[in-house]
Enzyme design. Structure first.
Site, short mmCIF file in Angstrom:
data_model
loop_
_atom_site.label_atom_id
_atom_site.label_comp_id
_atom_site.label_asym_id
_atom_site.label_seq_id
_atom_site.Cartn_x
_atom_site.Cartn_y
_atom_site.Cartn_z
N ARG A 10 -8.94 0.14 3.13
CA ARG A 10 -7.96 1.05 2.53
C ARG A 10 -6.61 0.37 2.35
O ARG A 10 -5.81 0.78 1.50
CB ARG A 10 -7.76 2.27 3.44
CG ARG A 10 -8.87 3.28 3.36
CD ARG A 10 -8.48 4.57 4.07
NE ARG A 10 -7.03 4.71 4.04
CZ ARG A 10 -6.29 4.96 5.10
NH1 ARG A 10 -6.81 5.12 6.26
NH2 ARG A 10 -4.98 5.06 4.97
N LYS A 18 0.84 -1.21 0.00
CA LYS A 18 0.00 0.00 0.00
C LYS A 18 0.88 1.26 0.00
O LYS A 18 0.69 2.16 -0.81
CB LYS A 18 -0.90 0.04 1.24
CG LYS A 18 -1.56 1.40 1.46
CD LYS A 18 -2.39 1.44 2.72
CE LYS A 18 -1.66 1.90 3.95
NZ LYS A 18 -1.46 3.35 4.11
N ASN A 19 1.85 1.29 0.91
CA ASN A 19 2.60 2.53 1.05
C ASN A 19 3.57 2.79 -0.11
O ASN A 19 4.09 3.89 -0.25
CB ASN A 19 3.31 2.58 2.41
CG ASN A 19 2.30 2.79 3.53
OD1 ASN A 19 1.17 3.20 3.28
ND2 ASN A 19 2.68 2.50 4.76
N CYS A 68 -5.38 8.15 8.38
CA CYS A 68 -5.73 7.70 9.73
C CYS A 68 -5.45 8.79 10.77
O CYS A 68 -4.43 9.48 10.69
CB CYS A 68 -4.91 6.46 10.08
SG CYS A 68 -5.38 5.00 9.15
N ASP A 71 3.74 0.57 12.00
CA ASP A 71 2.54 -0.02 11.40
C ASP A 71 2.28 -1.44 11.89
O ASP A 71 1.19 -1.98 11.68
CB ASP A 71 2.64 -0.01 9.87
CG ASP A 71 2.68 1.40 9.31
OD1 ASP A 71 2.33 2.33 10.04
OD2 ASP A 71 3.09 1.56 8.14
N ARG A 86 0.26 14.70 12.57
CA ARG A 86 0.76 14.50 11.20
C ARG A 86 0.90 15.82 10.42
O ARG A 86 0.27 16.01 9.37
CB ARG A 86 -0.13 13.51 10.45
CG ARG A 86 -0.33 12.20 11.18
CD ARG A 86 -1.10 11.18 10.39
NE ARG A 86 -0.26 10.43 9.49
CZ ARG A 86 -0.70 9.42 8.73
NH1 ARG A 86 -1.96 9.09 8.74
NH2 ARG A 86 0.12 8.78 7.93
N1 EPU Z 1 6.25 14.66 10.67
C1 EPU Z 1 6.33 15.98 10.98
N2 EPU Z 1 6.35 16.89 9.94
C2 EPU Z 1 6.28 16.51 8.64
C3 EPU Z 1 6.19 15.15 8.33
C4 EPU Z 1 6.17 14.21 9.38
O1 EPU Z 1 6.40 16.37 12.14
O2 EPU Z 1 6.29 17.38 7.77
C5 EPU Z 1 6.21 13.66 11.75
C6 EPU Z 1 4.86 12.92 11.80
O3 EPU Z 1 3.88 13.64 12.50
C7 EPU Z 1 5.22 11.62 12.48
C8 EPU Z 1 6.65 11.38 11.98
O4 EPU Z 1 7.13 12.62 11.51
O5 EPU Z 1 5.24 11.81 13.85
C9 EPU Z 1 6.75 10.34 10.89
O6 EPU Z 1 5.93 10.69 9.80
P1 EPU Z 1 6.20 10.22 8.30
O7 EPU Z 1 6.16 11.44 7.47
O8 EPU Z 1 7.39 9.34 8.24
O9 EPU Z 1 4.91 9.33 8.03
P2 EPU Z 1 3.92 9.44 6.83
O10 EPU Z 1 4.65 9.66 5.57
O11 EPU Z 1 2.80 10.35 7.17
C10 EPU Z 1 4.07 6.90 6.21
C11 EPU Z 1 3.08 5.80 6.01
C12 EPU Z 1 2.51 5.40 7.36
C13 EPU Z 1 3.65 4.95 8.25
C14 EPU Z 1 4.72 6.05 8.35
C15 EPU Z 1 5.94 5.63 9.13
C16 EPU Z 1 2.18 6.26 3.83
C17 EPU Z 1 1.05 6.73 3.02
N3 EPU Z 1 2.02 6.28 5.15
O12 EPU Z 1 3.36 7.95 6.82
O13 EPU Z 1 1.63 4.32 7.13
O14 EPU Z 1 3.16 4.69 9.54
O15 EPU Z 1 5.14 6.44 7.03
O16 EPU Z 1 6.51 4.51 8.58
O17 EPU Z 1 3.21 5.86 3.31
C18 EPU Z 1 -0.13 2.87 7.63
O18 EPU Z 1 0.19 2.23 6.61
O19 EPU Z 1 -0.95 2.44 8.48
C19 EPU Z 1 0.49 4.17 7.87
C20 EPU Z 1 0.02 5.06 8.73
#
Ligand code: EPU
Length: 416
Positions: free
Chosen positions: A395, A22-23, A115, A303, A120
């Site tokens: 999803r 998915k990701n 989610c 995750d 975030r």
């Molecule tokens: N963060 C910030 N500022 C930013 C971006 C991130 O403070 O501009 C913080 C976030 O709030 C969080 C941390 O950094 O505390 C990590 O966030 P990251 O950006 O790495 O996560 P993401 O890109 O929003 C993706 C996956 C998530 C998975 C995380 C960590 C996708 C679409 N989502 O999220 O997947 O948990 O990386 O590996 O790729 C899931 O599949 O259930 C899921 C939530």
């Protein structure tokens, strides 16, 4: 199709084939518009893909999906504002920021969905765009990001954010000059995206490391990629197997993507064996309690934190789980406790006291992985469990009901 019913305690045996990640696919689809015609294979059957398809069609991109293979032709695409109706259906809609900025030097997009597992924020993404020379305006939850030209830059991420790494990669591949991303995320899904972008003609090096170098190129065309197996889906079914399996084989897995997860299963004394790209699982007993702390890759994946908590309920003694990535990722514990678990939430840590037998109940899915944790609990509980709000699960888990039914689970969908 709002709820799932499960009758627990059935033995799971046979093979489960893991779908595309998915990701990964949620970044590959927005990335597809950077080229003229692309092919993406091993696409999972999940609603996040359907929602991205809707956005692509709205942007006048030709899209066809057959037997898990997507052909995308974006020669005639139009750059239109992506309204809340489209953007709010999933988190990854915000990858159109980087992709549209790269292709059209302008993007107008509303807030993403996803989610509710923490605040975030998107500050790293937006700062990255600015460092590449773009101007970011935020008006009533609408983001307008535009640039006369994008220029390569050195970007030091404060945290190796997956989303920010993807967005900056997308925005920088056609910039003038070279971009360096330091402290970049090194998750396997980022590697899958880099392979895809390089197959279009991008010049990105540093895959699998925390330092990416992107040499801007002017022309991109073609492009082909196979989505890597979903390591989180694999982990979820491996957990089902060590809780209820009799030679349950989880196939099409890349075991190296799950190293930290396997270390914890070994520490607990779980009965599983890795054979090439498959993992053979059996119901395990007398499990030892463990302490888990989530971390960025290659650490223990956040995750899999909620799904593994369901297994911890069967360990003999006190386990702890510390969640370091998200502030609100314990919403599964309320329902697990209602099913008979004994979990205490203490800020960013939970204490799990086991073993506790579980009873079927009416429970609700608050987010994707909480839903997976509840399905795992329902499969090992006495009696019938009803899981509502399953849109979150659909999803991210491709053909969940079919895959589990095929190996002996009693699980079905019901309309509300
Ligand atoms: N963060 C910030 N500022 C930013 C971006 C991130 O403070 O501009 C913080 C976030 O709030 C969080 C941390 O950094 O505390 C990590 O966030 P990251 O950006 O790495 O996560 P993401 O890109 O929003 C993706 C996956 C998530 C998975 C995380 C960590 C996708 C679409 N989502 O999220 O997947 O948990 O990386 O590996 O790729 C899931 O599949 O259930 C899921 C939530």
């Amino acid at each position: 199709m709002d709820k799932i019913k499960v009758i627990g305690k059935n033995v799971l045996s046979g093979k489960i084939y893991i779908s595309g990640s998915k990701n990964s696919v949620v970044s590959l689809l927005p990335a597809a518009i950077l080229s003229d015609e692309v092919v993406i294979e091993k696409v999972p059957h999940i609603s996040d893909v359907e929602n991205l398809e809707e956005i692509l069609r709205y942007l006048n991109v030709k899209f066809s999906l057959e037997s898990g293979v997507i052909h995308i032709d974006s020669k005639n695409m139009e750059n239109k504002p992506i309204t809340l109706e489209y953007s709010s259906k999933l988190r990854a809609s915000y990858y159109f920021m980087g992709a549209l900025l790269s292709r059209f030097k302008r993007v107008e997009i509303s807030l993403p969905g996803g989610c509710h597992i923490g605040a975030r924020p998107m500050d790293f993404h937006l700062k990255g765009f600015e460092q590449l020379g773009a101007k970011v305006t935020v008006k009533d939850n609408l983001y307008i990001i535009e640039a006369d030209e994008l220029k390569g830059s050195k970007i030091d991420l404060p945290f190796p954010s997956v989303g920010a790494t993807v967005n900056i990669l997308l925005a920088s591949i056609q910039a003038d000059g070279t971009t360096i991303i330091n402290n970049a995320a090194s998750e396997p899904e980022i590697g899958n995206l880099i392979d895809f972008l390089n197959s279009m003609g991008a010049k990105i090096s540093g895959k699998d490391s925390n330092r990416l170098e992107i040499k801007g190129v002017k022309d991109l065309s073609g492009g082909m990629v196979k989505v890597i197996p979903d390591r989180i889906e694999a982990g979820t079914y491996i957990l089902a197997g060590v809780m209820n399996g009799d030679n349950l084989e989880i196939c099409d897995v890349i075991p190296e993507h799950l190293t930290s997860f396997f270390e914890k299963l070994e520490e607990m004394g779980c009965n599983f064996k890795i054979e090439g790209n498959k993992v053979i699982t059996n119901k395990s007993s007398h499990l030892k309690p463990v302490n888990i702390e989530t971390a960025v890759y290659p650490g223990f994946a956040t995750d899999l934190q909620q799904p593994i908590t369901t297994l911890l309920l069967q360990c003999e003694g006190e386990s702890t789980v510390k969640e370091t990535i998200y502030e609100n990722r314990f919403q599964n514990t309320k329902y697990l406790n209602e099913m008979g678990a004994n979990i205490k939430v203490m800020g960013d840590t939970i204490k799990v006291y086991g073993p506790t037998p579980l009873k079927g109940k009416l429970v609700r899915t608050s987010d994707l992985r909480a839903g997976a944790a509840l399905v795992l609990a329902a499969l090992s509980a006495e009696g019938e469990t009803t899981i509502t709000d399953i849109k979150h699960l659909l999803r991210g888990y491709s053909d969940l009901i079919k895959k589990l039914t095929n190996v002996g689970a009693k699980i079905w969908l019901e309309d509300e």
